[in-house]
Design a protein around this motif. Structure first.
Motif, PDB file in Angstrom:
ATOM      1  N   LEU A  29     -44.737  13.170 -22.085  1.00 20.99           N
ATOM      2  CA  LEU A  29     -45.264  14.685 -22.480  1.00 20.99           C
ATOM      3  C   LEU A  29     -44.551  14.964 -23.834  1.00 20.99           C
ATOM      4  O   LEU A  29     -45.051  15.825 -24.602  1.00 20.99           O
ATOM      5  CB  LEU A  29     -44.941  15.722 -21.308  1.00 20.99           C
ATOM      6  N   GLY A  30     -43.556  14.614 -24.248  1.00 26.50           N
ATOM      7  CA  GLY A  30     -42.727  15.184 -25.326  1.00 26.50           C
ATOM      8  C   GLY A  30     -41.956  16.343 -25.052  1.00 26.50           C
ATOM      9  O   GLY A  30     -42.076  16.946 -24.028  1.00 26.50           O
ATOM     10  N   GLU A  31     -41.257  16.713 -25.955  1.00 26.63           N
ATOM     11  CA  GLU A  31     -40.202  17.906 -25.919  1.00 26.63           C
ATOM     12  C   GLU A  31     -40.914  19.112 -25.836  1.00 26.63           C
ATOM     13  O   GLU A  31     -40.394  20.081 -24.684  1.00 26.63           O
ATOM     14  CB  GLU A  31     -39.302  17.766 -27.021  1.00 26.63           C
ATOM     15  N   GLU A  32     -41.805  19.558 -26.483  1.00 26.97           N
ATOM     16  CA  GLU A  32     -42.350  20.916 -26.371  1.00 26.97           C
ATOM     17  C   GLU A  32     -42.916  21.220 -25.170  1.00 26.97           C
ATOM     18  O   GLU A  32     -42.647  22.396 -24.544  1.00 26.97           O
ATOM     19  CB  GLU A  32     -43.309  21.018 -27.454  1.00 26.97           C
ATOM     20  N   LEU A  33     -43.570  20.367 -24.434  1.00 25.39           N
ATOM     21  CA  LEU A  33     -44.126  20.637 -23.123  1.00 25.39           C
ATOM     22  C   LEU A  33     -43.062  20.744 -21.840  1.00 25.39           C
ATOM     23  O   LEU A  33     -43.095  21.472 -21.244  1.00 25.39           O
ATOM     24  CB  LEU A  33     -45.402  19.635 -22.841  1.00 25.39           C
ATOM     25  N   MET A  34     -42.087  19.732 -22.279  1.00 25.06           N
ATOM     26  CA  MET A  34     -41.158  19.606 -21.138  1.00 25.06           C
ATOM     27  C   MET A  34     -40.296  20.937 -21.184  1.00 25.06           C
ATOM     28  O   MET A  34     -39.861  21.273 -20.282  1.00 25.06           O
ATOM     29  CB  MET A  34     -40.082  18.683 -21.605  1.00 25.06           C
ATOM     30  N   GLY A  86     -50.039  18.367 -11.150  1.00 21.93           N
ATOM     31  CA  GLY A  86     -49.335  17.494 -10.325  1.00 21.93           C
ATOM     32  C   GLY A  86     -49.927  16.379 -10.728  1.00 21.93           C
ATOM     33  O   GLY A  86     -51.148  15.878 -10.971  1.00 21.93           O
ATOM     34  N   GLY A  87     -48.980  15.424 -10.597  1.00 19.18           N
ATOM     35  CA  GLY A  87     -49.281  13.887 -11.018  1.00 19.18           C
ATOM     36  C   GLY A  87     -48.126  13.037 -10.303  1.00 19.18           C
ATOM     37  O   GLY A  87     -46.868  13.383 -10.049  1.00 19.18           O
ATOM     38  N   GLY A  88     -48.766  11.798 -10.195  1.00 15.38           N
ATOM     39  CA  GLY A  88     -47.648  10.936  -9.356  1.00 15.38           C
ATOM     40  C   GLY A  88     -46.801  10.329 -10.652  1.00 15.38           C
ATOM     41  O   GLY A  88     -47.134  10.262 -11.839  1.00 15.38           O
ATOM     42  N   ILE A  89     -45.725   9.429 -10.189  1.00 13.99           N
ATOM     43  CA  ILE A  89     -44.918   8.844 -11.260  1.00 13.99           C
ATOM     44  C   ILE A  89     -44.985   7.257 -10.896  1.00 13.99           C
ATOM     45  O   ILE A  89     -45.016   6.824  -9.920  1.00 13.99           O
ATOM     46  CB  ILE A  89     -43.693   9.111 -10.840  1.00 13.99           C
ATOM     47  N   TYR A  90     -45.590   6.735 -12.208  1.00  9.55           N
ATOM     48  CA  TYR A  90     -45.656   5.237 -12.101  1.00  9.55           C
ATOM     49  C   TYR A  90     -44.997   4.594 -13.235  1.00  9.55           C
ATOM     50  O   TYR A  90     -45.145   5.128 -14.264  1.00  9.55           O
ATOM     51  CB  TYR A  90     -47.342   4.962 -12.178  1.00  9.55           C
ATOM     52  N   ALA A  91     -44.009   3.679 -13.033  1.00  6.29           N
ATOM     53  CA  ALA A  91     -43.308   3.058 -14.157  1.00  6.29           C
ATOM     54  C   ALA A  91     -42.670   4.051 -15.035  1.00  6.29           C
ATOM     55  O   ALA A  91     -42.603   3.972 -16.032  1.00  6.29           O
ATOM     56  CB  ALA A  91     -44.152   2.072 -14.902  1.00  6.29           C
ATOM     57  N   SER A  92     -42.100   5.125 -14.431  1.00  3.65           N
ATOM     58  CA  SER A  92     -41.439   6.300 -15.029  1.00  3.65           C
ATOM     59  C   SER A  92     -42.277   7.107 -15.714  1.00  3.65           C
ATOM     60  O   SER A  92     -41.844   8.272 -16.300  1.00  3.65           O
ATOM     61  CB  SER A  92     -40.339   5.761 -15.888  1.00  3.65           C
ATOM     62  N   GLY A  93     -43.725   6.983 -15.703  1.00  2.00           N
ATOM     63  CA  GLY A  93     -44.574   7.824 -16.351  1.00  2.00           C
ATOM     64  C   GLY A  93     -45.412   8.698 -15.491  1.00  2.00           C
ATOM     65  O   GLY A  93     -45.414   8.424 -14.375  1.00  2.00           O
ATOM     66  N   LEU A  94     -45.751   9.846 -16.116  1.00  2.00           N
ATOM     67  CA  LEU A  94     -46.375  10.732 -15.199  1.00  2.00           C
ATOM     68  C   LEU A  94     -47.994  10.696 -15.377  1.00  2.00           C
ATOM     69  O   LEU A  94     -48.466  10.901 -16.556  1.00  2.00           O
ATOM     70  CB  LEU A  94     -46.156  12.178 -15.581  1.00  2.00           C
ATOM     71  N   ASN A  95     -48.454  10.281 -14.114  1.00  2.00           N
ATOM     72  CA  ASN A  95     -50.022  10.137 -14.055  1.00  2.00           C
ATOM     73  C   ASN A  95     -50.912  11.574 -14.438  1.00  2.00           C
ATOM     74  O   ASN A  95     -50.366  12.420 -13.972  1.00  2.00           O
ATOM     75  CB  ASN A  95     -50.510   9.785 -12.618  1.00  2.00           C
ATOM     76  N   GLY A  96     -51.596  11.475 -15.358  1.00  2.00           N
ATOM     77  CA  GLY A  96     -52.328  12.558 -15.968  1.00  2.00           C
ATOM     78  C   GLY A  96     -51.847  13.293 -17.179  1.00  2.00           C
ATOM     79  O   GLY A  96     -52.141  14.350 -17.557  1.00  2.00           O
ATOM     80  N   SER A  97     -50.428  12.471 -17.598  1.00  2.00           N
ATOM     81  CA  SER A  97     -50.060  13.116 -18.838  1.00  2.00           C
ATOM     82  C   SER A  97     -50.979  13.228 -20.104  1.00  2.00           C
ATOM     83  O   SER A  97     -50.976  14.025 -20.832  1.00  2.00           O
ATOM     84  CB  SER A  97     -48.738  12.275 -19.310  1.00  2.00           C
ATOM     85  N   ASP A  98     -51.829  12.291 -20.219  1.00  2.00           N
ATOM     86  CA  ASP A  98     -53.121  12.287 -21.155  1.00  2.00           C
ATOM     87  C   ASP A  98     -53.694  14.028 -20.988  1.00  2.00           C
ATOM     88  O   ASP A  98     -54.008  14.274 -22.156  1.00  2.00           O
ATOM     89  CB  ASP A  98     -54.151  11.131 -21.060  1.00  2.00           C
ATOM     90  N   TRP A  99     -54.264  14.279 -19.935  1.00  2.00           N
ATOM     91  CA  TRP A  99     -54.717  15.566 -19.784  1.00  2.00           C
ATOM     92  C   TRP A  99     -53.808  16.711 -20.365  1.00  2.00           C
ATOM     93  O   TRP A  99     -54.259  17.666 -21.016  1.00  2.00           O
ATOM     94  CB  TRP A  99     -55.118  15.848 -18.311  1.00  2.00           C
ATOM     95  N   LEU A 100     -52.404  16.613 -19.912  1.00  2.00           N
ATOM     96  CA  LEU A 100     -51.652  17.718 -20.509  1.00  2.00           C
ATOM     97  C   LEU A 100     -51.369  17.538 -21.889  1.00  2.00           C
ATOM     98  O   LEU A 100     -51.519  18.780 -22.553  1.00  2.00           O
ATOM     99  CB  LEU A 100     -50.035  17.388 -19.571  1.00  2.00           C
ATOM    100  N   LYS A 101     -51.432  16.413 -22.252  1.00  2.00           N
ATOM    101  CA  LYS A 101     -51.287  16.338 -24.291  1.00  2.00           C
ATOM    102  C   LYS A 101     -52.442  17.104 -24.559  1.00  2.00           C
ATOM    103  O   LYS A 101     -52.487  17.504 -25.821  1.00  2.00           O
ATOM    104  CB  LYS A 101     -51.022  14.929 -24.569  1.00  2.00           C
ATOM    105  N   LYS A 102     -53.695  16.669 -23.951  1.00  2.00           N
ATOM    106  CA  LYS A 102     -55.042  17.159 -24.668  1.00  2.00           C
ATOM    107  C   LYS A 102     -54.993  18.566 -24.622  1.00  2.00           C
ATOM    108  O   LYS A 102     -55.645  19.208 -25.645  1.00  2.00           O
ATOM    109  CB  LYS A 102     -56.088  16.372 -23.948  1.00  2.00           C
ATOM    110  N   ASN A 103     -54.384  19.105 -23.838  1.00  2.00           N
ATOM    111  CA  ASN A 103     -54.468  20.627 -23.334  1.00  2.00           C
ATOM    112  C   ASN A 103     -53.217  21.353 -23.771  1.00  2.00           C
ATOM    113  O   ASN A 103     -52.935  22.513 -23.499  1.00  2.00           O
ATOM    114  CB  ASN A 103     -55.013  21.011 -22.012  1.00  2.00           C
TER     115      ASN A 103
END
Length: 176
Positions: free
Chosen positions: A101-106, A48-65
């Motif tokens: 996030l990009g297409e693959e994770l989405m 779970g992450g908040g939406i800020y300026a259309s971006g997902l808070n925590g997306s850096d953690w998702l991409k890293k993992n």
């Protein structure tokens, strides 16, 4: 049921409220993104992450993992002030999350949308600046949607749209 972790990033508490509710209902382990170091033993990840300026808070953690997440059942939930009952809002949220996030994770994740809260006085300076720009754009409009009127009201009055029971659909999906 598969071993589940609920991982979240919350700036002001709304996302944490949903994550805690979902985690407790699923009898899952609950972590902030800072605490979630090793996810190898989990079959299901709820993020779970908040939406800020259309971006997902925590997306850096998702991409890293990302590599590990692509081999797990992945459920995402967003938390923001936009009403997810409005299809246009969902479309905008999805576009922002996709950029984050990009297409693959989405394409691998199931996504749920929840409403959060807004207390302008508690916002960090960066978020106040973003909201000020948004407020000014909305104020200049001749015709405003109900949602835009609501956003203008958050500058004066805190709004809390959190309804943790909205997490029931996500919980049911995890249990499938």
């Amino acid at each position: 049921m598969a071993k589940t972790a609920v991982i979240f990033r919350s700036e002001y508490g709304s996302t944490k409220r949903y994550a805690t509710y979902i985690g407790e209902k699923l009898q899952a382990d609950i972590f902030t993104t800072e605490e979630a170091k090793d996810i190898s033993s989990y079959e299901t990840i709820v993020f779970g992450g908040g939406i800020y300026a259309s971006g997902l808070n925590g997306s850096d953690w998702l991409k890293k993992n990302q590599e590990a997440l692509l081999h797990k059942k992945l459920i995402l939930f967003t938390c923001g002030i936009s009403d997810p009952q409005d299809e246009k809002n969902v479309e905008n949220i999805l576009n922002g999350v996709k950029k984050s996030l990009g297409e693959e994770l989405m394409s691998h994740a199931k996504i749920f949308f929840f409403r959060g809260a807004m207390d302008y006085k508690r916002l960090k300076l960066t978020h106040k600046g973003m909201m000020k720009v948004l407020y000014e754009m909305i104020k200049r409009k001749k015709e405003r949607t109900t949602e835009e009127e609501g956003i203008l009201q958050t500058q004066k009055t805190p709004m809390d749209f959190v309804d943790v029971s909205q997490g029931e659909a996500l919980i049911s999906y995890v249990k499938e």
